[in-house]
Design a protein around this motif. Structure first.
Motif, PDB file in Angstrom:
ATOM      1  N   LEU A   1      21.710  16.677 -12.409  1.00 56.58           N
ATOM      2  CA  LEU A   1      20.560  15.835 -12.064  1.00 56.58           C
ATOM      3  C   LEU A   1      19.716  16.560 -11.025  1.00 56.58           C
ATOM      4  N   PRO A   2      18.391  16.507 -11.122  1.00 54.43           N
ATOM      5  CA  PRO A   2      17.558  17.079 -10.062  1.00 54.43           C
ATOM      6  C   PRO A   2      17.516  16.157  -8.852  1.00 54.43           C
ATOM      7  N   GLY A   3      17.110  16.716  -7.736  1.00 53.85           N
ATOM      8  CA  GLY A   3      16.956  15.942  -6.511  1.00 53.85           C
ATOM      9  C   GLY A   3      15.615  16.225  -5.870  1.00 53.85           C
ATOM     10  N   ALA A   4      15.428  15.694  -4.674  1.00 56.46           N
ATOM     11  CA  ALA A   4      14.141  15.823  -3.996  1.00 56.46           C
ATOM     12  C   ALA A   4      13.793  17.272  -3.677  1.00 56.46           C
ATOM     13  N   GLN A   5      14.802  18.138  -3.503  1.00 57.97           N
ATOM     14  CA  GLN A   5      14.558  19.515  -3.118  1.00 57.97           C
ATOM     15  C   GLN A   5      14.642  20.492  -4.292  1.00 57.97           C
ATOM     16  N   ASP A   6      14.924  20.001  -5.464  1.00 58.26           N
ATOM     17  CA  ASP A   6      15.126  20.877  -6.620  1.00 58.26           C
ATOM     18  C   ASP A   6      13.809  21.173  -7.327  1.00 58.26           C
ATOM     19  N   PRO A   7      13.766  22.247  -8.122  1.00 62.48           N
ATOM     20  CA  PRO A   7      12.531  22.616  -8.839  1.00 62.48           C
ATOM     21  C   PRO A   7      12.269  21.692 -10.019  1.00 62.48           C
ATOM     22  N   ALA A   8      11.821  20.480  -9.715  1.00 67.80           N
ATOM     23  CA  ALA A   8      11.464  19.486 -10.721  1.00 67.80           C
ATOM     24  C   ALA A   8      10.304  18.673 -10.169  1.00 67.80           C
ATOM     25  N   ASN A   9       9.698  17.836 -11.012  1.00 69.55           N
ATOM     26  CA  ASN A   9       8.596  17.002 -10.532  1.00 69.55           C
ATOM     27  C   ASN A   9       9.075  16.076  -9.422  1.00 69.55           C
ATOM     28  N   ALA A  10       8.183  15.774  -8.487  1.00 63.59           N
ATOM     29  CA  ALA A  10       8.571  14.977  -7.316  1.00 63.59           C
ATOM     30  C   ALA A  10       8.655  13.494  -7.617  1.00 63.59           C
ATOM     31  N   SER A  11       7.904  13.000  -8.598  1.00 61.42           N
ATOM     32  CA  SER A  11       7.846  11.570  -8.861  1.00 61.42           C
ATOM     33  C   SER A  11       9.013  11.121  -9.725  1.00 61.42           C
ATOM     34  N   PHE A  12       9.412   9.845  -9.527  1.00 59.70           N
ATOM     35  CA  PHE A  12      10.455   9.223 -10.340  1.00 59.70           C
ATOM     36  C   PHE A  12       9.862   8.806 -11.682  1.00 59.70           C
ATOM     37  N   PRO A  13      10.570   8.918 -12.780  1.00 57.26           N
ATOM     38  CA  PRO A  13      11.857   9.605 -12.893  1.00 57.26           C
ATOM     39  C   PRO A  13      11.656  11.118 -12.980  1.00 57.26           C
ATOM     40  N   GLN A  14      12.441  11.856 -12.191  1.00 60.83           N
ATOM     41  CA  GLN A  14      12.366  13.310 -12.249  1.00 60.83           C
ATOM     42  C   GLN A  14      12.877  13.787 -13.606  1.00 60.83           C
ATOM     43  N   GLN A  15      12.154  14.733 -14.172  1.00 63.45           N
ATOM     44  CA  GLN A  15      12.538  15.273 -15.469  1.00 63.45           C
ATOM     45  C   GLN A  15      13.537  16.419 -15.301  1.00 63.45           C
ATOM     46  N   PRO A  16      14.265  16.764 -16.350  1.00 54.12           N
ATOM     47  CA  PRO A  16      15.316  17.782 -16.213  1.00 54.12           C
ATOM     48  C   PRO A  16      14.778  19.119 -15.708  1.00 54.12           C
ATOM     49  N   ILE A  17      15.589  19.785 -14.908  1.00 52.82           N
ATOM     50  CA  ILE A  17      15.245  21.143 -14.489  1.00 52.82           C
ATOM     51  C   ILE A  17      15.240  22.034 -15.730  1.00 52.82           C
ATOM     52  N   HIS A  18      14.218  22.824 -15.883  1.00 56.01           N
ATOM     53  CA  HIS A  18      14.079  23.625 -17.097  1.00 56.01           C
ATOM     54  C   HIS A  18      15.196  24.666 -17.185  1.00 56.01           C
ATOM     55  N   PRO A  19      15.797  24.810 -18.364  1.00 58.81           N
ATOM     56  CA  PRO A  19      16.888  25.789 -18.505  1.00 58.81           C
ATOM     57  C   PRO A  19      16.476  27.221 -18.202  1.00 58.81           C
ATOM     58  N   ALA A  20      15.179  27.503 -18.220  1.00 62.95           N
ATOM     59  CA  ALA A  20      14.726  28.856 -17.896  1.00 62.95           C
ATOM     60  C   ALA A  20      15.067  29.248 -16.463  1.00 62.95           C
ATOM     61  N   MET A  21      15.355  28.251 -15.617  1.00 67.23           N
ATOM     62  CA  MET A  21      15.751  28.534 -14.242  1.00 67.23           C
ATOM     63  C   MET A  21      17.164  29.099 -14.166  1.00 67.23           C
ATOM     64  N   PHE A  22      17.907  29.033 -15.278  1.00 68.61           N
ATOM     65  CA  PHE A  22      19.317  29.435 -15.269  1.00 68.61           C
ATOM     66  C   PHE A  22      19.578  30.443 -16.397  1.00 68.61           C
ATOM     67  N   PRO A  23      19.184  31.692 -16.215  1.00 68.64           N
ATOM     68  CA  PRO A  23      19.357  32.673 -17.304  1.00 68.64           C
ATOM     69  C   PRO A  23      20.808  32.900 -17.697  1.00 68.64           C
ATOM     70  N   HIS A  24      21.760  32.801 -16.758  1.00 63.87           N
ATOM     71  CA  HIS A  24      23.163  33.010 -17.087  1.00 63.87           C
ATOM     72  C   HIS A  24      23.808  31.750 -17.682  1.00 63.87           C
ATOM     73  N   SER A  25      23.338  30.591 -17.290  1.00 62.29           N
ATOM     74  CA  SER A  25      23.918  29.334 -17.760  1.00 62.29           C
ATOM     75  C   SER A  25      23.209  28.776 -18.987  1.00 62.29           C
ATOM     76  N   ARG A  26      22.030  29.280 -19.283  1.00 58.38           N
ATOM     77  CA  ARG A  26      21.225  28.745 -20.376  1.00 58.38           C
ATOM     78  C   ARG A  26      21.920  28.801 -21.731  1.00 58.38           C
ATOM     79  N   PRO A  27      22.737  29.803 -22.026  1.00 54.81           N
ATOM     80  CA  PRO A  27      23.413  29.802 -23.341  1.00 54.81           C
ATOM     81  C   PRO A  27      24.307  28.580 -23.577  1.00 54.81           C
ATOM     82  N   TYR A  28      24.669  27.858 -22.536  1.00 49.19           N
ATOM     83  CA  TYR A  28      25.526  26.691 -22.696  1.00 49.19           C
ATOM     84  C   TYR A  28      24.730  25.401 -22.928  1.00 49.19           C
TER      85      TYR A  28
END
Length: 518
Positions: free
Chosen positions: A345-372
């Motif tokens: 889940l994203p939070g207030a400090q994570d790279p996601a939109n600031a307004s509720f409901p926050q949308q998922p953090i884009h998988p492009a932020m995780f090049p090593h974890s994205r294959p999962y």
């Protein structure tokens, strides 16, 4: 001479050669719901007022049903209580009841209309620690589509009220045009689905909640916060691990050791075989917000301040971006994912939109974890989730058959500013009884201006409701009038407390685990 194998708990031992000692991670029964997903073409031109009308329309029948059952045919001083259809229908001196939306008129609360009228531009809202003031300047009002009336009375001091909750009040209008409240009603808990309502249970799992309810009735201290002295022992059976506030930072390594220990704990790499057997029953990790830390390391008294950078008014300043925190988070996740599925889940400090409901953090932020993650082509509502599931905040789903609702904690933090209380679990309970997981949105909690539906209304009562990034751990169980049972969990920030939470998937018992370097 004592060998290493004779020392209890020692990890330096030779392999046994017995394949029976190999452990397998417990499988995860998991079905996410896309309750808070926004379409890509969602416009932002509409007004926010529609959200309050939608919320009132959806919750008003439930609260009016309770109020009608309690107050109809009631006589007070030989005067019958009458229902007022609208706020404007209240007449002075007549005993009546009416339902509507609470609005808190508080001088310390930010007012965007005032900022616009005074031609002031704010890049972010002013974050007061408290909107509440004890000088009597705060006013509780009730409004509907017809108008607004101020509420007064001693009973208001004994209940938790914030902007956006739907209630019914009974009383009479005084000479000042205020409604003297004698009694009030909340909608209370929504209907609760049975366990495994959305997915098929394994053959060895019971499909009812009777075991949870039976245990709750026999436990005297269930409604109190758990401490280190009375927390239960970790028992066998599947568990869900919940952590929040990991706080990966590129400038401050104050809790880097604890993060490494947390990784080794979840993987079972630093414990003996019996403990590894227990930890192998953790079937899923839920990360509830603030995985990234935005706090910059400030120079100490013995350090020279760095050269002040020139202010860049226009354009993108690449020097202000630090990619290291997200890289460290990606490495942490990629080390876990081969063994343990993760819901993020994203939070207030994570790279996601600031307004509720926050949308998922884009998988492009995780090049090593994205294959999962699930393939982009299979990202529909009915698609199978990936082993690494980046979800919204708030988030709703079914885990091991239980209906789960969780947030990154911004909803609780905002309610905290309205009241003269530190009881975070009480605020979470109030949200369940209001049937709204973010009542202060969009007034003081930034939100998308919904026009067709208010997803923050709890259509179904969850079995487990957690809020991340809280100051301290807390848990209790609440009950509803129709047999509903909800486990509330305040998940502490790991960066501040080095604590995570384990939830037993059969009993919903909660255990706090502290990860500390001795």
């Amino acid at each position: 001479m004592t060998s290493l194998d004779d020392i209890p708990g020692n990890m330096l031992r030779k392999p046994s050669g017995n394949t029976g000692d190999e452990l397998e991670r417990a499988s995860s029964n998991y079905k996410p719901l896309h309750t808070f997903r926004l379409d890509k073409d969602k416009p932002y031109q509409q007004q926010f007022a529609d959200m309050y009308f939608l919320r009132l329309t959806k919750i008003k029948p439930a609260v009016e049903q309770l109020a009608s059952a309690a107050w109809d045919d009631t006589l007070i001083g030989n005067e019958p209580v009458q229902k007022a259809e609208r706020v404007l229908d209240i007449r002075q001196g007549e005993l009546c009841w009416v339902s509507g939306t609470v609005y808190m008129d508080m001088p310390l609360k930010p007012n965007i209309l005032e900022d616009v009228s005074k031609d002031r531009w704010l890049s972010a809202p002013i974050s007061n620690k408290k909107y509440y003031s004890d000088d009597g300047s705060d006013a509780v009002t009730l409004e509907d589509e017809s108008g607004r009336i101020r509420l007064v009375g001693d009973i208001l001091n004994s209940v938790l009220l914030v902007t956006g909750c739907i209630i019914a009040v009974m009383g009479t209008e005084n000479v000042n045009g205020e409604l003297e409240v004698i009694d009030l009603k909340f909608p209370d808990l929504a209907p609760q689905p049975e366990r495994w309502a959305l997915s098929k249970p394994p053959t060895n799992v019971k499909t009812s909640t009777s075991s949870l309810k039976k245990k709750n009735k026999s436990t005297k201290d269930e409604d109190t916060k758990m401490t280190d002295e009375d927390e239960p022992e970790i028992r066998s059976g599947r568990k869900i691990a919940i952590v929040s506030g990991l706080g990966f930072s590129g400038t401050d390594a104050s809790h880097a050791i604890e993060l490494n220990l947390l990784l080794e704990f979840l993987l079972g790499e630093t414990l003996d075989h019996s403990a590894q057997q227990e930890l192998s029953q953790i079937s899923r990790l839920i990360i509830a917000g603030n995985s990234i830390s935005l706090e910059e390391r400030r120079p100490g008294a013995d350090e020279e301040p760095t050269e002040k950078k020139a202010h860049k008014k226009y354009g993108y300043d690449s020097s202000a971006y630090n990619p290291l925190p997200s890289q460290l988070l990606d490495e942490f996740l990629s080390a876990l994912l081969p063994s343990l599925p993760v819901t993020l889940l994203p939070g207030a400090q994570d790279p996601a939109n600031a307004s509720f409901p926050q949308q998922p953090i884009h998988p492009a932020m995780f090049p090593h974890s994205r294959p999962y993650t699930a393939p982009p082509a299979a990202a529909g509502v009915d698609a199978e989730p990936g082993w690494f599931d980046t979800v919204t905040n708030p988030w709703e789903g079914e885990v091991e058959g239980w209906r789960v609702l969780g947030t990154g904690g911004q909803n609780v933090d905002d309610i905290f500013k309205y009241v003269d209380s530190d009881d975070r679990l009480g605020m979470m309970e109030a949200m369940c009884r209001w049937r709204c997981c973010a009542p202060t949105a969009p007034d003081t909690l930034w939100s998308y201006p919904f026009q067709d539906d208010d997803p923050f209304v709890m259509q179904k009562c969850p079995h487990l409701f957690f809020a991340g990034c809280q100051p301290e751990f807390g848990t209790k169980v609440i009950h509803g009038p129709e047999g509903q049972t909800v486990r509330l969990v305040a998940v502490p920030s790991f960066a501040d407390t080095q604590e995570i939470v384990l939830v037993d998937t059969e009993t919903l018992d909660v255990t706090k685990v502290k990860i500390a370097a001795v």
